[in-house]
Motif scaffolding. Structure first.
Motif, mmCIF file in Angstrom:
data_model
loop_
_atom_site.group_PDB
_atom_site.id
_atom_site.type_symbol
_atom_site.label_atom_id
_atom_site.label_comp_id
_atom_site.label_asym_id
_atom_site.label_seq_id
_atom_site.Cartn_x
_atom_site.Cartn_y
_atom_site.Cartn_z
ATOM 1 N N MET A 1 0.982 -1.214 0.003
ATOM 2 C CA MET A 1 0.136 -0.315 -0.097
ATOM 3 C C MET A 1 0.637 1.293 -0.065
ATOM 4 N N ASN A 2 0.625 2.099 -0.819
ATOM 5 C CA ASN A 2 1.410 3.299 -0.713
ATOM 6 C C ASN A 2 0.873 4.501 0.208
ATOM 7 N N TRP A 3 1.695 5.532 0.155
ATOM 8 C CA TRP A 3 1.529 6.388 1.394
ATOM 9 C C TRP A 3 0.218 7.138 1.287
ATOM 10 N N TYR A 4 -0.352 7.346 0.026
ATOM 11 C CA TYR A 4 -1.706 8.078 0.013
ATOM 12 C C TYR A 4 -2.844 7.155 0.333
ATOM 13 N N LYS A 6 -2.651 4.745 2.379
ATOM 14 C CA LYS A 6 -2.647 4.479 3.879
ATOM 15 C C LYS A 6 -3.362 5.686 4.494
ATOM 16 N N LEU A 7 -3.363 6.883 4.094
ATOM 17 C CA LEU A 7 -3.890 8.084 4.527
ATOM 18 C C LEU A 7 -5.283 7.995 4.092
ATOM 19 N N ASN A 8 -5.779 7.695 2.776
ATOM 20 C CA ASN A 8 -7.143 7.741 2.347
ATOM 21 C C ASN A 8 -7.895 6.747 3.038
ATOM 22 N N LYS A 9 -7.213 5.320 3.503
ATOM 23 C CA LYS A 9 -7.959 4.398 4.157
ATOM 24 C C LYS A 9 -8.293 4.799 5.804
ATOM 25 N N TYR A 10 -7.522 5.615 6.161
ATOM 26 C CA TYR A 10 -7.742 5.864 7.644
ATOM 27 C C TYR A 10 -8.547 7.387 8.020
ATOM 28 N N PHE A 11 -8.250 8.359 7.116
ATOM 29 C CA PHE A 11 -8.825 9.558 7.110
ATOM 30 C C PHE A 11 -10.506 9.778 6.512
ATOM 31 N N ILE A 13 -13.319 10.825 4.105
ATOM 32 C CA ILE A 13 -13.188 11.604 2.875
ATOM 33 C C ILE A 13 -13.287 12.947 2.775
ATOM 34 N N GLU A 14 -14.279 13.583 3.590
ATOM 35 C CA GLU A 14 -14.176 14.960 3.639
ATOM 36 C C GLU A 14 -13.028 15.637 4.175
ATOM 37 N N GLU A 15 -12.061 15.052 4.752
ATOM 38 C CA GLU A 15 -11.002 15.521 5.175
ATOM 39 C C GLU A 15 -9.646 15.329 4.220
ATOM 40 N N MET A 16 -9.913 14.352 3.340
ATOM 41 C CA MET A 16 -8.999 14.183 2.330
ATOM 42 C C MET A 16 -8.661 15.056 1.293
ATOM 43 N N LYS A 17 -7.419 15.383 0.933
ATOM 44 C CA LYS A 17 -6.979 16.046 -0.239
ATOM 45 C C LYS A 17 -6.967 14.979 -1.247
ATOM 46 N N SER A 18 -7.027 15.400 -2.809
ATOM 47 C CA SER A 18 -6.663 14.328 -3.719
ATOM 48 C C SER A 18 -5.402 14.012 -3.609
ATOM 49 N N GLN A 19 -5.189 12.771 -4.183
ATOM 50 C CA GLN A 19 -3.664 12.282 -4.445
ATOM 51 C C GLN A 19 -2.928 13.334 -5.354
ATOM 52 N N TYR A 56 -1.327 15.548 8.041
ATOM 53 C CA TYR A 56 -1.958 14.261 8.147
ATOM 54 C C TYR A 56 -0.899 13.525 8.910
ATOM 55 N N LEU A 57 -1.354 12.644 10.030
ATOM 56 C CA LEU A 57 -0.295 11.984 10.516
ATOM 57 C C LEU A 57 -0.972 10.383 11.016
ATOM 58 N N TRP A 58 -0.378 9.429 10.467
ATOM 59 C CA TRP A 58 -0.938 8.375 10.163
ATOM 60 C C TRP A 58 0.190 7.401 10.839
ATOM 61 N N VAL A 59 -0.155 6.621 11.781
ATOM 62 C CA VAL A 59 0.793 5.531 12.455
ATOM 63 C C VAL A 59 0.049 4.144 12.184
ATOM 64 N N SER A 60 0.695 3.047 11.638
ATOM 65 C CA SER A 60 -0.147 1.695 11.631
ATOM 66 C C SER A 60 -0.525 1.320 12.718
ATOM 67 N N SER A 61 -1.428 0.399 12.709
ATOM 68 C CA SER A 61 -1.949 -0.217 14.000
ATOM 69 C C SER A 61 -1.184 -1.051 14.426
ATOM 70 N N GLN A 62 -0.434 -1.640 13.928
ATOM 71 C CA GLN A 62 0.682 -2.550 14.181
ATOM 72 C C GLN A 62 1.608 -1.741 15.516
ATOM 73 N N THR A 63 1.915 -0.585 15.196
ATOM 74 C CA THR A 63 2.952 0.188 16.007
ATOM 75 C C THR A 63 2.448 1.446 16.492
ATOM 76 N N ARG A 64 0.920 1.507 16.749
ATOM 77 C CA ARG A 64 0.550 2.462 17.712
ATOM 78 C C ARG A 64 0.815 1.804 19.172
ATOM 79 N N GLY A 65 1.076 2.838 19.837
ATOM 80 C CA GLY A 65 1.351 2.700 21.265
ATOM 81 C C GLY A 65 2.865 2.417 21.496
ATOM 82 N N LYS A 66 3.478 2.430 20.560
ATOM 83 C CA LYS A 66 5.120 1.953 20.766
ATOM 84 C C LYS A 66 6.050 3.391 20.551
ATOM 85 N N GLY A 67 5.265 4.396 20.660
ATOM 86 C CA GLY A 67 6.284 5.744 20.597
ATOM 87 C C GLY A 67 6.524 6.206 19.131
#
Length: 190
Positions: A1-4, A6-11, A13-19, A56-67
């Motif tokens: 999954m590319n950077w966009y 990841k963001l698009n899946k998490y945020f 639609i009304e908050e997202m800018k287009s790629q 935008y700040l996205w942290v993967s669910s696997q690493t959330r809570g790990k700093g």
């Protein structure tokens, strides 16, 4: 999954800018608009000589809570400039909104309680209300934060909006407002 993606899946639609919008900013405003990414995070941010805006700040669910998020915020704080960001108001049906606000509070961010931010989404045509949070190494006023937000809105959020989306966002003065009464109350308590 590319950077966009990841963001698009998490945020929402009304908050997202287009790629296209984000790639245009990265290409045409490289002195101002930046991407910091790894396998476990994506942070899009604006840096000017006198402030930082985290888009935008996205942290993967696997690493959330790990700093990871803390390290990214600390990296920005070391630049010794006010840091501003937008967050969704708490939605008790979406625990992520509560977790985000808790995280930013732990990182020393405060609400800009006198600033109103209501923007009509070009994607959904619905008005979205956001809250402004900020951290400052000095005693930054909310009026100053508002001016920095307006600069971000004009130079980043609405950059080439008509060209990219086929229509324009509302003007900054309509979207970003200040409640002078709340500002007066803040000054009385400080």
């Amino acid at each position: 999954m590319n950077w966009y993606e990841k963001l698009n899946k998490y945020f929402p639609i009304e908050e997202m800018k287009s790629q296209e919008h984000m790639e245009t900013l990265l290409k045409e405003k490289p002195e101002m608009y930046h991407k910091d990414e790894s396998q476990n995070h994506v942070m899009m941010y604006v840096e000017t000589k006198d402030f930082i805006f985290i888009d935008y700040l996205w942290v993967s669910s696997q690493t959330r809570g790990k700093g990871t998020g803390h390290k990214l915020i600390e990296k920005m704080k070391k630049k010794n400039k006010p840091i501003i960001l937008e967050v969704e108001p708490i939605n008790y049906e979406d625990s992520d909104t509560q977790k985000r606000l808790k995280f930013y509070k732990r990182e020393g961010f405060q609400h800009a309680t006198s600033i109103g931010y209501k923007r009509k989404s070009l994607a959904t045509n619905e008005v979205t209300e956001m809250e402004i949070l900020y951290w400052s190494p000095t005693n930054e006023s909310e009026e100053s934060i508002l001016e920095k937000m307006k600069k971000t809105y004009k130079e980043i959020h609405t950059y080439k909006d008509e060209e990219i989306y086929g229509k324009s966002y509302e003007p900054a003065d309509k979207v970003l407002t200040i409640d002078d009464e709340k500002t007066d109350n803040i000054l009385e308590f400080n």
